[in-house]
Structure formats: structure tokens, C-alpha cells
Design an enzyme around this catalytic site. Structure first.
Site, PDB file in Angstrom:
ATOM      1  NE  ARG A 140      -3.509  -2.311   2.772  1.00 19.29           N
ATOM      2  CZ  ARG A 140      -3.196  -3.476   3.354  1.00 19.29           C
ATOM      3  NH1 ARG A 140      -1.978  -3.637   3.892  1.00 19.29           N
ATOM      4  NH2 ARG A 140      -4.074  -4.464   3.414  1.00 19.29           N
ATOM      5  CE  LYS A 184      -6.132  -0.934   4.989  1.00 19.40           C
ATOM      6  NZ  LYS A 184      -7.425  -1.027   4.275  1.00 19.40           N
ATOM      7  NE  ARG A 206      -2.907  -3.240  -1.624  1.00 19.88           N
ATOM      8  CZ  ARG A 206      -2.442  -4.130  -0.740  1.00 19.88           C
ATOM      9  NH1 ARG A 206      -1.132  -4.342  -0.654  1.00 19.88           N
ATOM     10  NH2 ARG A 206      -3.255  -4.804   0.048  1.00 19.88           N
ATOM     11  CG  HIS A 241      -5.952  -8.583   0.856  1.00 22.57           C
ATOM     12  ND1 HIS A 241      -6.169  -8.824  -0.486  1.00 22.57           N
ATOM     13  CD2 HIS A 241      -5.813  -7.233   0.965  1.00 22.57           C
ATOM     14  CE1 HIS A 241      -6.157  -7.684  -1.148  1.00 22.57           C
ATOM     15  NE2 HIS A 241      -5.936  -6.707  -0.287  1.00 22.57           N
ATOM     16  CE1 TYR A 288      -6.102  -5.964  -7.166  1.00 15.37           C
ATOM     17  CE2 TYR A 288      -6.359  -7.215  -5.137  1.00 15.37           C
ATOM     18  CZ  TYR A 288      -6.121  -6.022  -5.783  1.00 15.37           C
ATOM     19  OH  TYR A 288      -5.908  -4.883  -5.051  1.00 15.37           O
ATOM     20  CG  HIS A 319      -3.691   1.494  -3.186  1.00 12.08           C
ATOM     21  ND1 HIS A 319      -2.506   1.715  -2.525  1.00 12.08           N
ATOM     22  CD2 HIS A 319      -4.671   1.727  -2.280  1.00 12.08           C
ATOM     23  CE1 HIS A 319      -2.754   2.052  -1.267  1.00 12.08           C
ATOM     24  NE2 HIS A 319      -4.055   2.074  -1.095  1.00 12.08           N
TER      25      HIS A 319
END
Length: 298
Positions: free
Chosen positions: A148, A172, A247, A270, A279, A244
């Protein structure tokens, strides 16, 4: 109403301590919940008296008023967490948010760049200039790792191991992961550390890997402007851009070349596989287009 807003601040402090949410998320929650308190106040309601129907009416009104579904989903998340907190702290005897209906979110595919477009973007910086050499290294690291933007600008010297060819990322929820850099990114990092970073620091001692021109930590917004600048030079349509963008390209191109979905999930950081699965739709759409273009019976 001041007491209500003060209670929201107490909730946000508790949320930060428990979940270590990003400052951007906390600020968004603060805006959403302050708006909710004002909305309740105009209807003679408070955090103590609001019922499920009231909260559902607020969400419906937001959607009908042109509020994006994603913004409504964030508002719902903030409301649920607040009332769970109020119930847990014995401020309320019930949780009126428990049965709120979630707004339907459209599945938006990530903006995607082809491998040729990524190559043009990576070639855009002028590597004989220290500032653009920094940007070249940042773009290479971003595409090599799928970080990110906030993770990239937050990297420190101690986060990278050029000998091992990996970068340590704090993502995160304060979750740590190790991501391979690849030979190309390692080469440009070595070149930047030797010829670019010392010039940018100009004698200042900081641990930030990619400092700004003022020898400080770069902001996400600054790097986003740099990406747009190089995209223009590379002849890439601005509609294909997002902060992003590399990414997304990292994930899609890995899947296009046969990478396992769970490996991509791990590299992206994730926590939920369903977040990564979007994706696969991009990769499948690309295959469908190629089939239509080249198959004799398409």
C-alpha cells in the site's frame, strides 16, 4: 450534544487502543458519528434513546441523498462499533445496531494497467537526478511488492534487507509480513541508497527510507502526485490511475502468470481471501478479451 460528542471521542480512543486503526479511518469515523449525533439531535434523540428504526432511517436517508454505497457501508461500520461499545460499557441495555441491514455494495474492479503500461511508468523517471532516482526506486519497490502507498512511504532503513532481498512491512491492524523484493527492486534500491538518498538528506539523520526533499517522511498525497506526473510522461490515461495502481497491477499480473491466490493474499497482507479474489475477476476479464480478439469463433 457536547456530552454525546465527548462520548464518541472516548469510543474512538478505546477503538484505537483495541484495534490500532489507522488515523484516516478514525477521522472518517469521527466525521460520520458526529453527523449521526447531529441528525439524532434534530429529531430529539440521543445515543441513549435512538432505536434500530431510527438508525435504519439515517442510513436510508444517506443513500437516497446521494451518499455512495461505500460511504454508507463505512457509516454502518462506525455505528455498529459505537453501539457495541456503548452496550459493552453499560451505557445502554441493548444494541440497536445489531440488526441493521447492510447497503448493497457494487463490486468494483480495481483499475488495471497492462504489463507494457507498467513498464512505461517504471521507465519514466530520469535516473540521473537524485529526486527522480528516489521515485524510480519507489515505483520499482511498489510494483515488486504490492505494498500500500501508506506502507511504502512509512518504510524505514531497518525495514529492508538487501542481502536477503526482503522488506518487512507493518500493515493494517499492526500486522507484520515479509515480502520478497526481487532482483530489479534490490538493484534500484542499492543505486538509490548510494546516489540518491544522501543528496536528499543533505546531512540530516533520519531513518525514513524514502525522505521528501525536506528530509522528512513523505506523505501519501505527495507520492500520488508523483505517480500522476510519471503517468503523464508515460502516456497513461488518468482514468486508469489510482493511488494503488501498482498494487493492483502487482496482484493481477501475478495471477495472470499463474500465482496461487493464497500466496497473493499473503503478499498483499489481506486478512480475508475474498478481498484478494476481486483480482481474479480482472485476470479473467483480460483472458476473455484476448479470447474474443484472437479466437476464430469468438
Amino acid at each position: 450534544m457536547k456530552q454525546e460528542l465527548a462520548r464518541i471521542e472516548q469510543f474512538l480512543d478505546a477503538l484505537w487502543l483495541e484495534k490500532n486503526l489507522a488515523e484516516n479511518t478514525l477521522n472518517a469515523y469521527r466525521r460520520d458519528l458526529s453527523m449521526m449525533v447531529e441528525w439524532l439531535h434534530h429529531r430529539g434523540l440521543t445515543l441513549a434513546t435512538a432505536q434500530s428504526d431510527d438508525l435504519q432511517a439515517l442510513l436510508a436517508e444517506r443513500l437516497e441523498g446521494g451518499y455512495k454505497a461505500t460511504s454508507s457501508a463505512r457509516l454502518l461500520s462506525a455505528v455498529r462499533r459505537l453501539f457495541q461499545y456503548l452496550y459493552r460499557e453499560k451505557f445502554r441495555e441493548d444494541d440497536p445496531s445489531a440488526h441493521l441491514a447492510s447497503p448493497k455494495l457494487p463490486q468494483r474492479l480495481p483499475k488495471d494497467l497492462s504489463e507494457a503500461q507498467v513498464e512505461r511508468l517504471l521507465q519514466a523517471p530520469l535516473i540521473d537526478q537524485p529526486l527522480e532516482l528516489r521515485d524510480k526506486a519507489m515505483l520499482e519497490v511498489l510494483y515488486a511488492t504490492g505494498l500500500r502507498v501508506s506502507e511504502l512511504v512509512g518504510l524505514t532503513m531497518s525495514d529492508i534487507s538487501l542481502r536477503q532481498g526482503v522488506v518487512r512491512v507493518i500493515g493494517k491492524g499492526n500486522k507484520e509480513r515479509l515480502v520478497p523484493l526481487g532482483e530489479e527492486a534490490v538493484y534500484w534500491l542499492e543505486t538509490y541508497l548510494e546516489h540518491g538518498r544522501p543528496w536528499l538528506l543533505n546531512g540530516v539523520s533520519i531513518d525514513v527510507l524514502f525522505p521528501s526533499q525536506r528530509a522528512q517522511q513523505m506523505t501519501r498525497q505527495t507520492f500520488w502526485h508523483r505517480i500522476k506526473h510519471y503517468a503523464v510522461l508515460a502516456g497513461i490515461d488518468s482514468e486508469k490511475l489510482s493511488p494503488h495502481v501498482l498494487r493492483h497491477a502487482f496482484a493481477t499480473h501475478l495471477l495472470n502468470h499463474g500465482a496461487d491466490l493464497r500466496v497473493v493474499q499473503m503478499l498483499l497482507g489481506h486478512s480475508d481471501l475474498s478481498t484478494t479474489q476481486i483480482y481474479t475477476h480482472v485476470a479473467t476479464e483480460r483472458l476473455r478479451q484476448l479470447h474474443q480478439q484472437h479466437h476464430p469463433r469468438a
